[in-house]
Every structure is written in C-alpha cells, then in structure tokens.
Design a protein around this motif. Sequence first.
Motif, PDB file in Angstrom:
ATOM      1  N   ALA A 151       0.832  -1.207   0.000  1.00 56.75           N
ATOM      2  CA  ALA A 151       0.000   0.000   0.000  1.00 56.75           C
ATOM      3  C   ALA A 151       0.867   1.257   0.000  1.00 56.75           C
ATOM      4  O   ALA A 151       1.902   1.314   0.666  1.00 56.75           O
ATOM      5  CB  ALA A 151      -0.922  -0.005   1.220  1.00 56.75           C
ATOM      6  N   PHE A 152       0.443   2.263  -0.757  1.00 56.55           N
ATOM      7  CA  PHE A 152       1.183   3.520  -0.879  1.00 56.55           C
ATOM      8  C   PHE A 152       1.271   4.186   0.493  1.00 56.55           C
ATOM      9  O   PHE A 152       0.250   4.502   1.118  1.00 56.55           O
ATOM     10  CB  PHE A 152       0.466   4.420  -1.873  1.00 56.55           C
ATOM     11  N   CYS A 153       2.478   4.417   0.949  1.00 62.95           N
ATOM     12  CA  CYS A 153       2.680   4.881   2.322  1.00 62.95           C
ATOM     13  C   CYS A 153       2.152   6.286   2.578  1.00 62.95           C
ATOM     14  O   CYS A 153       1.853   6.639   3.725  1.00 62.95           O
ATOM     15  CB  CYS A 153       4.165   4.823   2.691  1.00 62.95           C
ATOM     16  N   TRP A 154       2.039   7.098   1.528  1.00 67.47           N
ATOM     17  CA  TRP A 154       1.625   8.490   1.716  1.00 67.47           C
ATOM     18  C   TRP A 154       0.150   8.697   1.434  1.00 67.47           C
ATOM     19  O   TRP A 154      -0.296   9.822   1.216  1.00 67.47           O
ATOM     20  CB  TRP A 154       2.503   9.402   0.866  1.00 67.47           C
ATOM     21  N   SER A 155      -0.627   7.612   1.469  1.00 67.03           N
ATOM     22  CA  SER A 155      -2.077   7.735   1.344  1.00 67.03           C
ATOM     23  C   SER A 155      -2.664   8.181   2.679  1.00 67.03           C
ATOM     24  O   SER A 155      -2.062   7.969   3.741  1.00 67.03           O
ATOM     25  CB  SER A 155      -2.682   6.389   0.942  1.00 67.03           C
ATOM     26  N   PRO A 156      -3.834   8.822   2.668  1.00 65.54           N
ATOM     27  CA  PRO A 156      -4.425   9.313   3.916  1.00 65.54           C
ATOM     28  C   PRO A 156      -4.612   8.243   4.982  1.00 65.54           C
ATOM     29  O   PRO A 156      -4.360   8.490   6.165  1.00 65.54           O
ATOM     30  CB  PRO A 156      -5.768   9.890   3.452  1.00 65.54           C
ATOM     31  N   LYS A 157      -5.043   7.046   4.587  1.00 64.32           N
ATOM     32  CA  LYS A 157      -5.290   5.993   5.583  1.00 64.32           C
ATOM     33  C   LYS A 157      -3.995   5.541   6.257  1.00 64.32           C
ATOM     34  O   LYS A 157      -3.960   5.306   7.471  1.00 64.32           O
ATOM     35  CB  LYS A 157      -5.996   4.805   4.928  1.00 64.32           C
ATOM     36  N   VAL A 158      -2.927   5.405   5.476  1.00 63.00           N
ATOM     37  CA  VAL A 158      -1.645   5.002   6.068  1.00 63.00           C
ATOM     38  C   VAL A 158      -1.122   6.115   6.973  1.00 63.00           C
ATOM     39  O   VAL A 158      -0.637   5.858   8.082  1.00 63.00           O
ATOM     40  CB  VAL A 158      -0.616   4.658   4.973  1.00 63.00           C
ATOM     41  N   LEU A 159      -1.237   7.354   6.526  1.00 62.87           N
ATOM     42  CA  LEU A 159      -0.774   8.482   7.329  1.00 62.87           C
ATOM     43  C   LEU A 159      -1.506   8.545   8.671  1.00 62.87           C
ATOM     44  O   LEU A 159      -0.881   8.751   9.725  1.00 62.87           O
ATOM     45  CB  LEU A 159      -0.980   9.784   6.560  1.00 62.87           C
ATOM     46  N   ARG A 160      -2.810   8.356   8.652  1.00 62.16           N
ATOM     47  CA  ARG A 160      -3.565   8.423   9.908  1.00 62.16           C
ATOM     48  C   ARG A 160      -3.187   7.276  10.839  1.00 62.16           C
ATOM     49  O   ARG A 160      -3.053   7.463  12.047  1.00 62.16           O
ATOM     50  CB  ARG A 160      -5.068   8.418   9.624  1.00 62.16           C
ATOM     51  N   ALA A 161      -3.002   6.079  10.283  1.00 59.49           N
ATOM     52  CA  ALA A 161      -2.664   4.925  11.117  1.00 59.49           C
ATOM     53  C   ALA A 161      -1.256   5.043  11.713  1.00 59.49           C
ATOM     54  O   ALA A 161      -0.990   4.562  12.811  1.00 59.49           O
ATOM     55  CB  ALA A 161      -2.779   3.634  10.308  1.00 59.49           C
ATOM     56  N   ALA A 162      -0.350   5.694  10.985  1.00 58.28           N
ATOM     57  CA  ALA A 162       1.044   5.786  11.431  1.00 58.28           C
ATOM     58  C   ALA A 162       1.266   6.881  12.465  1.00 58.28           C
ATOM     59  O   ALA A 162       2.289   6.881  13.169  1.00 58.28           O
ATOM     60  CB  ALA A 162       1.960   6.014  10.232  1.00 58.28           C
ATOM     61  N   MET A 163       0.363   7.842  12.559  1.00 60.37           N
ATOM     62  CA  MET A 163       0.394   8.851  13.630  1.00 60.37           C
ATOM     63  C   MET A 163       1.714   9.617  13.714  1.00 60.37           C
ATOM     64  O   MET A 163       2.247   9.849  14.803  1.00 60.37           O
ATOM     65  CB  MET A 163       0.090   8.185  14.981  1.00 60.37           C
TER      66      MET A 163
END
Length: 261
Positions: A151-163
């Motif tokens: 999954a693309f790391c700079w997508s909104p969902k990844v960004l929110r999960a990574a905090m």
Amino acid sequence: MKTITSRDNPLFKELSKLATSSQARRKSGRTLLDGVHLSQAYLDLRGAPVQCIVSESALANPEVADIVMRCENQHAHVTALPDALYNAVSQVEHGVGLMFLIDTPARELPAALAVNAVLLDNVQDPGNVGSILRSAAAAGITQVFCSSGTAFCWSPKVLRAAMGAHFVVEIYENVDLAALVKTSKIAVLATSGYAEQRVYDADLRKPVAWVFGHEGQGVADDLMNMATQTVVIPHLGQVESLNVAACAAVCFFEQVRQIQS
C-alpha cells in the motif's frame, strides 16, 4: 493568509485531486496531512509545509490558531477556505478543519542494508502498513522498504494509522526487495508459521532486517528462501496466525527487549 472562495481556483483543484486520487499523489510527489496531530508532528520534525489549509470556522480553535501562527512565523503559505469548500476536500468526517499540503520525500536507496530495517512484501492493507510504520518508529527502526505491491505509504489511511511515524523513519517505495536483500550486511529475518525457531530464541541484539509479507499469503517464496533465518511467533488458541501488524510489533519489541536487557 489568503482566502479561496472559488472551486475553479488551481490550488483548490489540486487539493481535490490529492484528496481522492492515489495516482495524483504519486505523480505529483505531494500529499495531504489532515488534522492537528499530523500537522504538529510535521512542524516539529520536518518544518514548514508547502501550504497550510484551514477552514474559516477552525480559525476559532486555539490548537488550529497556534499551528497557523507557527506556519506564518516560518513564512509558510496559509490559505483559508469557506467551510463548504474545505469539507469538499477533507476526507475526515467531523475533522478539525486543518490540513497541510506537503512534498513527499524522494530518496535514493542505500548501497546496502546495514541498520535496523523493515521490508514490506506486498502488504496491501493501509491500516496494517501504517501500524507497522508506527511500531517501527517506536522501536527505533530507521528504514522501511516497500515492494511495488505494498500500500502507498503516503495515502491518507496510512498516514492516519502511522500517527506521525512517516516523519521519523526513512521510507522507500517500489523497491525490488530481492535485489535489496542481496546487498544485506546484516541478518535478514522472515516470519513464517512453519519456522522451527521462536523469535524469542533468535539473537536480535545486532541490527536486523525484518521481512513481513502479504496478509493472506505471507512472504513470497523467493524472499523467504533468501532470508538468513525464519522465525515463528508461538501462540495459543485456535487462530491460524497473527495479523501482520501485530506480528511486526511483537518482533520489534522483542528486539528492543533484548537490546535493553
């Protein structure tokens, strides 16, 4: 601070594309950070964004006003949107009304694996990828390498999960993981339900490159065969295996335990 009121404004059109299109984010090398926490983390760790975008009603929020002031003090561009326009862009329901437009880092691959690292082989769920990034950052791991199927790391969902983990670790995407493993100067450990050695019995006091694979299929056979070691996380009960993000967290913090003991 300037105000945009038209949907025909070029910045508004760019924000709309970045909010909804992974292809647009990849092509432009830009993404959006939505909310106070991610924006504060970016300011603290990376500095000023390309643009600070704020809804007009959010300017009354003290936390938002403080971030806007910090951006202005660093001479960053600040743009206000009427609430209707802002809500048309934001993908966060009931959000605070603040987002950053940022450039995503472009990095050259290191010559060899030499420090604690994570290799993600076709990990497709954005929540899992974000959770792994967050655990890696908390465990002091500095590099994360992602295959083209991850999954693309700079997508909104990844960004929110990574905090905010994105601003602590170095992320490399579209990586040929097999070629990278061939360069490794450190042990490469892959998790497998069929391994005989428990992760708790492996020597993790030196730098390690961890390999985690697809949620259903696991690590690809070629990478598994290239690993220095395969390890298993023993568990009780009737479940077949751990979620990949949970598996990664167990491995990372077993390494932290060994290093600190």
